[in-house]
Design a protein around this motif. Structure first.
Motif, PDB file in Angstrom:
ATOM      1  N   TYR A  95       0.946  -1.374   0.044  1.00 15.18           N
ATOM      2  CA  TYR A  95       0.201  -0.088  -0.046  1.00 15.18           C
ATOM      3  C   TYR A  95       0.834   1.095   0.145  1.00 15.18           C
ATOM      4  O   TYR A  95       1.641   1.323   0.983  1.00 15.18           O
TER       5      TYR A  95
ATOM      6  N   GLY B 229       0.421   5.105   0.479  1.00 20.53           N
ATOM      7  CA  GLY B 229      -0.405   6.310   0.709  1.00 20.53           C
ATOM      8  C   GLY B 229       0.665   7.282   0.939  1.00 20.53           C
ATOM      9  O   GLY B 229       1.408   7.759   0.472  1.00 20.53           O
TER      10      GLY B 229
ATOM     11  N   GLU C 194      -9.225   0.294   1.380  1.00 20.65           N
ATOM     12  CA  GLU C 194      -9.455   1.646   0.475  1.00 20.65           C
ATOM     13  C   GLU C 194     -10.044   0.789  -0.851  1.00 20.65           C
ATOM     14  O   GLU C 194      -9.715   0.079  -1.211  1.00 20.65           O
TER      15      GLU C 194
ATOM     16  N   TYR D  97     -11.399   1.806  -4.349  1.00 23.94           N
ATOM     17  CA  TYR D  97     -11.197   2.497  -5.491  1.00 23.94           C
ATOM     18  C   TYR D  97     -12.162   2.546  -6.607  1.00 23.94           C
ATOM     19  O   TYR D  97     -12.531   1.253  -6.986  1.00 23.94           O
TER      20      TYR D  97
ATOM     21  N   TYR E 177     -11.766   7.506  -4.207  1.00 24.70           N
ATOM     22  CA  TYR E 177     -11.377   6.716  -3.188  1.00 24.70           C
ATOM     23  C   TYR E 177     -12.155   6.763  -1.817  1.00 24.70           C
ATOM     24  O   TYR E 177     -12.531   7.831  -1.446  1.00 24.70           O
TER      25      TYR E 177
ATOM     26  N   TYR F 136     -12.142   5.319   2.071  1.00 24.56           N
ATOM     27  CA  TYR F 136     -11.549   4.548   3.010  1.00 24.56           C
ATOM     28  C   TYR F 136     -12.485   4.258   4.509  1.00 24.56           C
ATOM     29  O   TYR F 136     -12.968   5.094   5.098  1.00 24.56           O
TER      30      TYR F 136
ATOM     31  N   LYS G  15     -12.335  10.347   2.410  1.00 26.22           N
ATOM     32  CA  LYS G  15     -12.553   9.979   1.046  1.00 26.22           C
ATOM     33  C   LYS G  15     -12.102  11.082   0.063  1.00 26.22           C
ATOM     34  O   LYS G  15     -11.762  12.423   0.408  1.00 26.22           O
TER      35      LYS G  15
END
Length: 157
Positions: free
Chosen positions: A56, A58, A128, A130, A140, A142, A153
């Motif tokens: 991931y 981020g 997450e 998508y 997105y 979350y 978001k």
């Protein structure tokens, strides 16, 4: 005629060999990351089987391992690359992928879900999601892994 067939088959084999070689080389960094993540995680938990591994990216990079413990329980392990602080949770202590999608559908109307994967930021594990909205914009969403609450978001990209 035979000569052309042999040349054509040889070319197909060479091109196929090149594609396979490139594909395997592209996978090698992910395989190395998985081996590193498993080595770090096994200081805290022993896996009998690894079902899924992904990275991931981020605010920070996190290795996520889904598998089974030696006791046969489904577990999920998050390893932030920066701190290497291993977080291990039983899969049943949080939302499943399907439950996370249902949470999204309760508040949004996704046209198409592109991917659903686990991640972590600030030591908070989440799903997450998508997806594309009706107007084909990227979004997105979350969702907290354990509570199912909306975290953040990113919409209309």
């Amino acid at each position: 005629m035979k000569k052309w067939i042999i040349i054509l088959i040889s070319m197909i084999l060479v091109v196929s060999g090149i594609f396979i070689s490139v594909y395997l080389r592209a996978l090698s960094p992910v395989k190395a990351a998985q081996e590193k993540a498993v080595a770090i995680a096994e200081k805290k938990v022993q896996f009998s089987k690894i079902d899924n591994f992904h990275i991931y990216n981020g605010n920070e990079t996190v290795y996520v391992i889904e598998g089974k413990s030696k006791k046969g329980e489904k577990i999920i392990t998050w390893i932030p690359l920066k701190t290497k602080q291993v977080v291990v949770l039983k899969a049943k202590s949080g939302l499943s992928k399907e439950q996370a999608i249902k949470k999204l559908e309760e508040t949004k109307n996704p046209k198409k879900i592109i991917s659903v994967r686990l991640g972590m930021e600030k030591m908070i594990p989440f799903w997450e999601i998508y997806y594309l909205s009706d107007n084909n914009l990227i979004n997105y969403y979350y969702i907290h892994f354990q509570t199912g609450e909306w975290l953040k978001k990113i919409e209309n990209l």
